[in-house]
Structure formats: C-alpha cells, structure tokens
Design a protein around this motif. Structure first.
Motif, short mmCIF file in Angstrom:
data_model
loop_
_atom_site.label_atom_id
_atom_site.label_comp_id
_atom_site.label_asym_id
_atom_site.label_seq_id
_atom_site.Cartn_x
_atom_site.Cartn_y
_atom_site.Cartn_z
N LEU A 10 38.94 52.26 42.67
CA LEU A 10 38.60 52.73 41.33
C LEU A 10 37.65 53.91 41.45
O LEU A 10 36.56 53.79 42.02
N TYR B 67 41.44 63.58 37.84
CA TYR B 67 41.81 62.31 37.21
C TYR B 67 43.31 62.05 37.33
O TYR B 67 43.71 61.00 37.82
N VAL C 294 38.11 57.42 36.35
CA VAL C 294 38.89 56.33 35.77
C VAL C 294 37.97 55.33 35.10
O VAL C 294 38.27 54.80 34.02
N GLN D 117 38.07 54.06 31.29
CA GLN D 117 38.13 52.66 30.87
C GLN D 117 37.01 52.32 29.89
O GLN D 117 37.22 51.59 28.92
N ALA E 215 44.46 58.98 39.58
CA ALA E 215 44.62 57.75 38.80
C ALA E 215 46.02 57.19 38.94
O ALA E 215 46.23 55.97 38.91
N ASN F 215 43.73 51.47 40.92
CA ASN F 215 42.57 51.38 40.04
C ASN F 215 41.96 49.98 40.01
O ASN F 215 41.59 49.46 38.96
#
Lengths: 272, 276
Positions: free
Chosen positions: B229, B214, B233, B237, B218, B223
C-alpha cells in the motif's frame, strides 16, 4: 592490445544490447502487449468494445476535458511566459517555481485540494450547495483537476525560447508603430510557434491521460463522470479485460501520435 | 509594481493585462487549492497531526512509497545513464525510434501503463510467467510497484543526462587516452565526475515523480496494507471514507517531502552549473 580510443566503440554492441534489453523489459514488451491483448480475439470483439455506449461516453468526456484544459492552459502559458521573460522583477525565481509547482504535487493530493475547496465540507461547499452547483463528482471538478496537472507544460516550453530571442525585435516593431496585437502575431508568435505546439502536445497528452487527480474528484460513475483512463481501470477491475485493452489501445495510439509529433518538432527546432 | 508606473503608457497598458491573467489564473487554479490544504493542515491539532502522520499504517506506506521509489530511481540512474550514453555515443539501426520511445511514460496514460505492466508481469504474463518459474512474484506485490516506478521515472534520468553528455567534448577523453588512461580510468576519472550532478538530478526528478505516482502503481499493486500500500493510495482511501483530516495530514507529509526534493534538485542544478 591497445587502448580503446574514445568515440570509436569496440564494446558498443554490449552496451547497446543491455540498453535495448532493459527498454524491452520496461517499455517495448508492455507496449506490444497492449495491442496483443486488444486484438487476440480478433478485430470483431475489439470493434464491439469500441461500440459500447459507456466507452463512447468516456471518449467524449476525455475529449471535452482536453478541449477545456488545453486552450485555457495555452492562454495562461503564453501570458505567464510573457510576464516572466519581459520584465525583470524581484520574486521572478519564486514565480517560476510556482508555475512549476503542479509537477511536484502528487495528482492524488491535487485532487484532494479541490475536494477541500469545493467538496461538501469544503470552503465553497455551502455556497455551491445553496446555488445547486456541483463541482466535485461532476464535470467542473474533473476539468479543474485536469487543468491543475497539465498547467506548467506550455509556459515551460515557451520561456526559454522567449528568453533566447530577446525583446529587441518586439521593441523595434513597437517603435515602428505596430500595435500590441500586431507585435504579438507578426513578431513574437512566429518565434514561439513550434515551442507552443510542443507544449500543446504535451498538455494534451497529460490532459487526456490524467488518472490520479481526475479519479479523486470524479466519483467514477459510468456514463457520467468516467473518463477514458478511468474506464480502463474500472473495466479491468470488473474483469472485463478485453474492454479495458480496447480502450487502452485508443490511448496507446494517442501516445504514439504524441511521440511522433514530439520527435518531429524536436528535430525541427534543433535544425534552426 | 513601481516599474509598471514608470513605464511609458503604451506598454503599461499591455503589461497589467498579461500579468493580471497570470496572477488570477495561478491564484484560482493553483494557490487557492494549495492554501485550502495548508489551512486544513494547520488547523488540525498538532497532537492529532502527529498521531495520524506517524500511525503504523502511515509509516508503512511511507516505507513502501519512499524506499521503493528510491530503489526504482537508482535502477533508472544506472540504466538511464547507460541508455543516454548509447543514444549519444553509439550508432545503431532504429536509433531515432529508440530515442523517441524514451518519452513513452510522458505520452502513455499511467492507467494504461499499469494495466499492461500488471498483465505482462502477472503470473500468466509473458515475463511474469517466466519469473514465476523462479518463484518471483511481481504483479500485486511491492516488486510490481517498483517496476511501475522504474517505468515512469526512466525518461527523467535519460533526458537530464543526455544533453550534458552531448556537450561533453570528446577531446578531453582523447587527451586522457593519449596520456595512457584505460577506458575504465577515462570513464571513472574524466566522464563520471562531469555527469554525476546530472545523474543525481535525474534520479531526484524520477524519485519525486515516482513518490507521487498513483495510476500505474495503484493498478499493479494489490494495495494490501503493510505490504504494497503506497501513500497516494492511502490518501485516496481516506478521502473515500470522508476522513479529510487523515487525508490532509498524509497529503501534507507527501507534499512536504516533494518540496524538499525540489529544493535538493535546485541545489543540485546550481552545483552542476559550476561545470559550465
């Protein structure tokens, strides 16, 4: 032209060049860049950034997280390694896989699991709220996330050593009347101390550097739940690149110390 | 349990103590969280589960995550094997430093890795600037995610192949050489078959790590949904939006695939043990 005899290497330099070039692109240039970016404005701004209260808070938080996660994982790692190596039992392979499980779980998923347990809508959410306890978006949750991701290192390092040295010495000590603690400190511990230290170094590096799992459960509030890796990301996102790199240098130095100790311990254990 | 009872008193006092601690700690710190997720996933309506698991956004994150991780792990399979070879068979200055540096991704926090890779491979960065001249954009694209994955997976390949290579006797290669094999024949017919299980294991381990990563991925990615994406991630979210069902479903898919890879790794390792 004759055949190339193995082990002598007449094309070695080509392979070495490719290897070093690849490592430079992926490792060395980015690593040098951390120091370059932090010091390109001189030492003054760098030191200024290190004096920021939110930075100092992040350092304290990261050290506290490691100070909780490392000792707990040491105790667990020792017990688990002992349990796995000193008795043969059914389900031993399963227990070994379970100990290793945190390495296969994405840190974000690990953080999510903690939210499902301790978050507002989680299993213990109501109970915690009634008692006014905060786990998620607070220190306990961050500590548990840190423990989760760094759990297997110590058991993993000690198990092979305990397996190799066998239990004859311990049994001899017991026959001669040594207590369990005496057996552990005088017989078992000297055998596993380097493996233990190796595991501690890896656990510490992971605990201080963990980003994903901690990020999910922290809420990332400066001066409250922002650890050093979160500080790096947050300042970078806020276009405070200099501050981000100043903190990154601190973590990079930690990484270098880790690598040097690791290499030293590897040589030490190999020499035996 | 039965064994415990039949043991003499002295050791039976100590055994439950270490055992209780191991089981208790594993339960609280690991099994309880895992079961929270499994229960949450199993109490989700199968229709809902399926709908979320194969929603277009979820499918696109699987594509970005797994395809990119597979390519990154394969790149590491190639270069990692080469690096392991160089470290075992060649002599060069600073070899020990290079060897120690392989573990950099284990030691360097991933946030720092993401930060510096995003800068170096950014439009104005040392390497990104050069690539930009060729019209290649790395940072804040899927390619950037791939670079971060190559970074974090490399030690898995090198550290899996290296010990196997060390144990490989040179006499087998010498025998091949004596029998008139060319270096290429020796490599493809003698060395590679022996190394192959280790390379595959290393690639699988690296892939598994890259899929879950991650921090670095990220930070280096923009993203943007349907572009770069990644699945972790998306989970993050969903959690931020308090959509715990959505997060759990995608998390379960990710975990399920990780466990599948773990199984494959175990099979690969028992396969490679056949050569011992």
């Amino acid at each position: 032209m004759t055949n190339h005899k193995p082990g002598t290497g007449q094309y070695d330099w080509i392979l070495i060049t490719i290897a070093i070039a690849f490592l430079s692109l992926i490792f060395y240039i980015p690593a040098i860049n951390v120091f370059y970016q932090a010091f390109k404005g001189g030492v003054g701004p760098f030191l200024n950034n290190l004096g920021r209260p939110d930075f100092l808070y992040a350092v304290r938080l990261t050290v506290s997280l490691a100070a909780i996660a490392v000792p707990l994982n040491v105790v667990f790692g020792l017990c688990a390694a002992w349990a796995v190596t000193r008795r043969r039992f059914r389900g031993r392979a399963l227990l070994l896989s379970i100990i290793d499980l945190p390495f296969s779980i994405s840190p974000v998923v690990a953080g999510m699991m903690l939210i499902l347990l301790y978050g507002r809508q989680g299993w213990f959410g109501d109970w915690l709220q009634r008692h006014g306890l905060n786990v998620i978006f607070a220190f306990p949750g961050m500590a548990m996330a840190t423990i989760f991701v760094s759990m297997p290192f110590i058991a993993r390092e000690i198990i092979p050593v305990l397996e190799e040295c066998g239990k004859e010495q311990e049994e001899a000590a017991k026959t001669l009347g040594a207590s369990s603690w005496q057996t552990f400190w005088l017989v078992t511990f000297p055998n596993i101390r380097w493996a233990l230290l190796y595991g501690v170094i890896l656990t510490n590096a992971r605990a201080m550097g963990e980003f994903g799992a901690v990020s999910v459960v922290s809420g990332n509030v400066a001066n409250e739940t922002q650890s050093l890796p979160l500080f790096v990301e947050e300042t970078y996102k806020q276009y405070e690149t200099e501050a981000a790199y100043s903190a990154a240098v601190v973590l990079a130095i930690l990484a270098m110390v880790t690598l040097v100790l690791k290499a030293f311990l590897e040589r030490r254990t190999q020499a035996k | 349990m039965q064994e415990v009872i039949t043991r003499p008193r002295k050791s039976s006092l100590k055994l439950p103590w270490a055992w209780q601690l191991t089981i208790g700690y594993l339960t609280i710190m690991l099994l309880l969280p895992v079961s929270a997720m499994v229960l949450k996933a199993s109490t989700t309506q199968p229709a809902d589960f399926w709908r979320i698991a194969v929603s277009p956004i979820a499918l696109s994150t699987y594509d970005v995550t797994f395809t990119t991780a597979l390519i990154a792990a394969s790149v590491d399979g190639l270069f990692g094997t080469l690096i392991a070879w160089v470290l075992v068979r060649c002599e060069f200055p600073l070899k020990r430093v290079v060897d120690a540096s392989i573990d950099l991704p284990f030691a360097l926090p991933t946030a720092v890795a993401g930060l510096t890779l995003a800068t170096v491979y950014g439009d104005k960065g040392w390497l990104g600037g050069l690539l930009a001249l060729l019209g290649i954009k790395v940072a804040f694209t899927r390619l950037g995610v791939g670079v971060a994955m190559v970074f974090i997976s490399l030690p898995f390949v090198v550290r899996t192949v290296q010990p196997v290579l060390e144990e490989l006797e040179v006499d087998v290669e010498e025998a091949a050489w004596c029998l008139g094999a060319t270096p290429w024949q020796t490599y493809t017919k003698v060395i590679l078959p022996r190394l192959f299980p280790a390379i595959l294991t290393g690639v699988a381990l690296g892939f598994s790590r890259a899929v879950g990563e991650y921090g670095s991925t990220a930070i280096i990615a923009s993203n943007t949904p349907f572009q770069d994406l990644i699945a972790p991630v998306l989970i993050f979210q969903r959690l931020e939006q308090y959509d715990y069902v959505g997060a759990t479903v995608i998390g379960s898919v990710l975990l399920g695939i990780s466990l599948l890879i773990l199984l494959v790794i175990n099979l690969l390792q028992s396969w490679s043990r056949k050569y011992d």
